[in-house]
Design a protein around this motif. Structure first.
Motif, PDB file in Angstrom:
ATOM      1  N   VAL A 174       7.083  28.863 -10.319  1.00 53.97           N
ATOM      2  CA  VAL A 174       7.825  27.685 -10.781  1.00 53.97           C
ATOM      3  C   VAL A 174       9.261  28.013 -11.155  1.00 53.97           C
ATOM      4  N   GLN A 175       9.621  29.294 -11.114  1.00 56.00           N
ATOM      5  CA  GLN A 175      10.973  29.718 -11.474  1.00 56.00           C
ATOM      6  C   GLN A 175      11.998  28.944 -10.647  1.00 56.00           C
ATOM      7  N   GLY A 176      12.979  28.377 -11.320  1.00 58.37           N
ATOM      8  CA  GLY A 176      14.022  27.628 -10.635  1.00 58.37           C
ATOM      9  C   GLY A 176      13.691  26.160 -10.401  1.00 58.37           C
ATOM     10  N   ARG A 177      12.440  25.781 -10.602  1.00 57.08           N
ATOM     11  CA  ARG A 177      12.039  24.380 -10.430  1.00 57.08           C
ATOM     12  C   ARG A 177      11.656  23.724 -11.752  1.00 57.08           C
ATOM     13  N   PHE A 178      11.065  24.493 -12.651  1.00 60.20           N
ATOM     14  CA  PHE A 178      10.596  23.984 -13.939  1.00 60.20           C
ATOM     15  C   PHE A 178      11.493  24.510 -15.060  1.00 60.20           C
ATOM     16  N   THR A 179      11.632  23.681 -16.104  1.00 60.27           N
ATOM     17  CA  THR A 179      12.387  24.082 -17.285  1.00 60.27           C
ATOM     18  C   THR A 179      11.599  23.703 -18.527  1.00 60.27           C
ATOM     19  N   ILE A 180      11.406  24.661 -19.416  1.00 59.34           N
ATOM     20  CA  ILE A 180      10.753  24.389 -20.696  1.00 59.34           C
ATOM     21  C   ILE A 180      11.823  24.327 -21.778  1.00 59.34           C
ATOM     22  N   PHE A 181      11.706  23.368 -22.671  1.00 56.05           N
ATOM     23  CA  PHE A 181      12.621  23.288 -23.800  1.00 56.05           C
ATOM     24  C   PHE A 181      11.908  22.625 -24.963  1.00 56.05           C
ATOM     25  N   ARG A 182      12.463  22.825 -26.139  1.00 54.52           N
ATOM     26  CA  ARG A 182      11.793  22.321 -27.336  1.00 54.52           C
ATOM     27  C   ARG A 182      12.788  21.604 -28.229  1.00 54.52           C
ATOM     28  N   ASP A 183      12.270  20.691 -29.016  1.00 50.88           N
ATOM     29  CA  ASP A 183      13.050  19.950 -30.015  1.00 50.88           C
ATOM     30  C   ASP A 183      12.341  20.135 -31.342  1.00 50.88           C
ATOM     31  N   ASN A 184      12.887  20.992 -32.186  1.00 49.94           N
ATOM     32  CA  ASN A 184      12.236  21.298 -33.461  1.00 49.94           C
ATOM     33  C   ASN A 184      12.386  20.182 -34.490  1.00 49.94           C
ATOM     34  N   ASN A 234       9.501  17.973 -33.158  1.00 53.92           N
ATOM     35  CA  ASN A 234       8.248  18.736 -33.051  1.00 53.92           C
ATOM     36  C   ASN A 234       7.595  18.555 -31.682  1.00 53.92           C
ATOM     37  N   THR A 235       8.407  18.673 -30.667  1.00 54.12           N
ATOM     38  CA  THR A 235       7.935  18.423 -29.310  1.00 54.12           C
ATOM     39  C   THR A 235       8.462  19.508 -28.366  1.00 54.12           C
ATOM     40  N   VAL A 236       7.593  19.908 -27.452  1.00 54.53           N
ATOM     41  CA  VAL A 236       8.000  20.806 -26.373  1.00 54.53           C
ATOM     42  C   VAL A 236       7.864  20.044 -25.063  1.00 54.53           C
ATOM     43  N   TYR A 237       8.782  20.300 -24.163  1.00 59.30           N
ATOM     44  CA  TYR A 237       8.848  19.564 -22.903  1.00 59.30           C
ATOM     45  C   TYR A 237       8.741  20.532 -21.724  1.00 59.30           C
ATOM     46  N   LEU A 238       8.301  19.987 -20.608  1.00 56.13           N
ATOM     47  CA  LEU A 238       8.335  20.726 -19.354  1.00 56.13           C
ATOM     48  C   LEU A 238       8.916  19.803 -18.294  1.00 56.13           C
ATOM     49  N   GLN A 239      10.138  20.092 -17.899  1.00 55.15           N
ATOM     50  CA  GLN A 239      10.775  19.335 -16.827  1.00 55.15           C
ATOM     51  C   GLN A 239      10.393  19.989 -15.503  1.00 55.15           C
ATOM     52  N   MET A 240       9.772  19.209 -14.647  1.00 57.01           N
ATOM     53  CA  MET A 240       9.269  19.740 -13.379  1.00 57.01           C
ATOM     54  C   MET A 240       9.984  19.035 -12.231  1.00 57.01           C
ATOM     55  N   ASN A 241      10.710  19.809 -11.459  1.00 53.21           N
ATOM     56  CA  ASN A 241      11.445  19.283 -10.309  1.00 53.21           C
ATOM     57  C   ASN A 241      10.901  19.873  -9.022  1.00 53.21           C
ATOM     58  N   ARG A 242      11.210  19.211  -7.931  1.00 53.71           N
ATOM     59  CA  ARG A 242      10.796  19.677  -6.586  1.00 53.71           C
ATOM     60  C   ARG A 242       9.300  20.017  -6.583  1.00 53.71           C
ATOM     61  N   LEU A 243       8.520  19.097  -7.074  1.00 54.75           N
ATOM     62  CA  LEU A 243       7.071  19.322  -7.178  1.00 54.75           C
ATOM     63  C   LEU A 243       6.437  19.444  -5.802  1.00 54.75           C
ATOM     64  N   GLN A 244       5.426  20.291  -5.747  1.00 52.22           N
ATOM     65  CA  GLN A 244       4.716  20.579  -4.513  1.00 52.22           C
ATOM     66  C   GLN A 244       3.234  20.312  -4.727  1.00 52.22           C
ATOM     67  N   PRO A 245       2.480  20.062  -3.661  1.00 60.67           N
ATOM     68  CA  PRO A 245       1.043  19.809  -3.827  1.00 60.67           C
ATOM     69  C   PRO A 245       0.320  20.911  -4.603  1.00 60.67           C
ATOM     70  N   GLU A 246       0.767  22.144  -4.462  1.00 56.20           N
ATOM     71  CA  GLU A 246       0.109  23.242  -5.183  1.00 56.20           C
ATOM     72  C   GLU A 246       0.389  23.231  -6.684  1.00 56.20           C
ATOM     73  N   ASP A 247       1.255  22.340  -7.128  1.00 56.34           N
ATOM     74  CA  ASP A 247       1.488  22.165  -8.571  1.00 56.34           C
ATOM     75  C   ASP A 247       0.457  21.236  -9.201  1.00 56.34           C
ATOM     76  N   THR A 248      -0.392  20.646  -8.389  1.00 49.51           N
ATOM     77  CA  THR A 248      -1.437  19.755  -8.903  1.00 49.51           C
ATOM     78  C   THR A 248      -2.378  20.523  -9.822  1.00 49.51           C
ATOM     79  N   ALA A 249      -2.526  20.022 -11.037  1.00 51.05           N
ATOM     80  CA  ALA A 249      -3.348  20.700 -12.043  1.00 51.05           C
ATOM     81  C   ALA A 249      -3.374  19.874 -13.314  1.00 51.05           C
ATOM     82  N   VAL A 250      -4.248  20.287 -14.224  1.00 52.03           N
ATOM     83  CA  VAL A 250      -4.184  19.792 -15.602  1.00 52.03           C
ATOM     84  C   VAL A 250      -3.265  20.729 -16.375  1.00 52.03           C
ATOM     85  N   TYR A 251      -2.247  20.137 -16.984  1.00 51.14           N
ATOM     86  CA  TYR A 251      -1.257  20.912 -17.735  1.00 51.14           C
ATOM     87  C   TYR A 251      -1.542  20.766 -19.229  1.00 51.14           C
TER      88      TYR A 251
END
Length: 117
Positions: free
Chosen positions: A63-73, A76-93
């Motif tokens: 996921v390097q270069g496609r996903f970004t994790i960031f947090r807002d203290n 109290n929330t953490v985010y995962l921005q997912m770009n250029r998603l592919q079928p193999e990214d299908t999952a429970v997160y």
């Protein structure tokens, strides 16, 4: 009562984007490293992205270069921005909160991401 509640999953076409959120409560969020994991059908759970209390990040090679994790203290929330998603990214997160100093770890229940045309 400790809670980690994920949201933002859904169905998206290949090449699309989603932003996942994990809202935390019941513990001192800023003192915990936060991670996103995923588990695809028939596969083992894998670490997707990790962010430390200080903001340092690490990503799975897939996921390097496609996903970004960031947090807002403040929120109290953490985010995962997912770009250029592919079928193999299908999952429970799922998100995880971990404080290694007190050997404490919490898990959310997860949100399903499906990448399909």
């Amino acid at each position: 009562q400790v809670q980690l509640v994920e949201s933002g999953g859904g169905l998206v076409q290949p090449g699309g984007s989603l932003r996942l959120s994990c809202a935390a409560s019941g513990f001192t969020f800023s003192s915990y490293d936060m991670s996103w994991y995923r588990q695809a059908p028939g596969k083992e759970r894998e670490l997707v992205a990790f962010i430390t209390t200080g903001g340092g990040t690490n990503y799975a090679d897939s996921v390097q270069g496609r996903f970004t994790i960031f947090r807002d203290n403040v929120k109290n929330t953490v985010y995962l921005q997912m770009n250029r998603l592919q079928p193999e990214d299908t999952a429970v997160y799922s998100c995880n909160a971990r404080n290694t100093y007190i050997s404490q770890s919490y898990w959310g229940k997860g949100t399903l991401v499906t990448v399909s045309s």
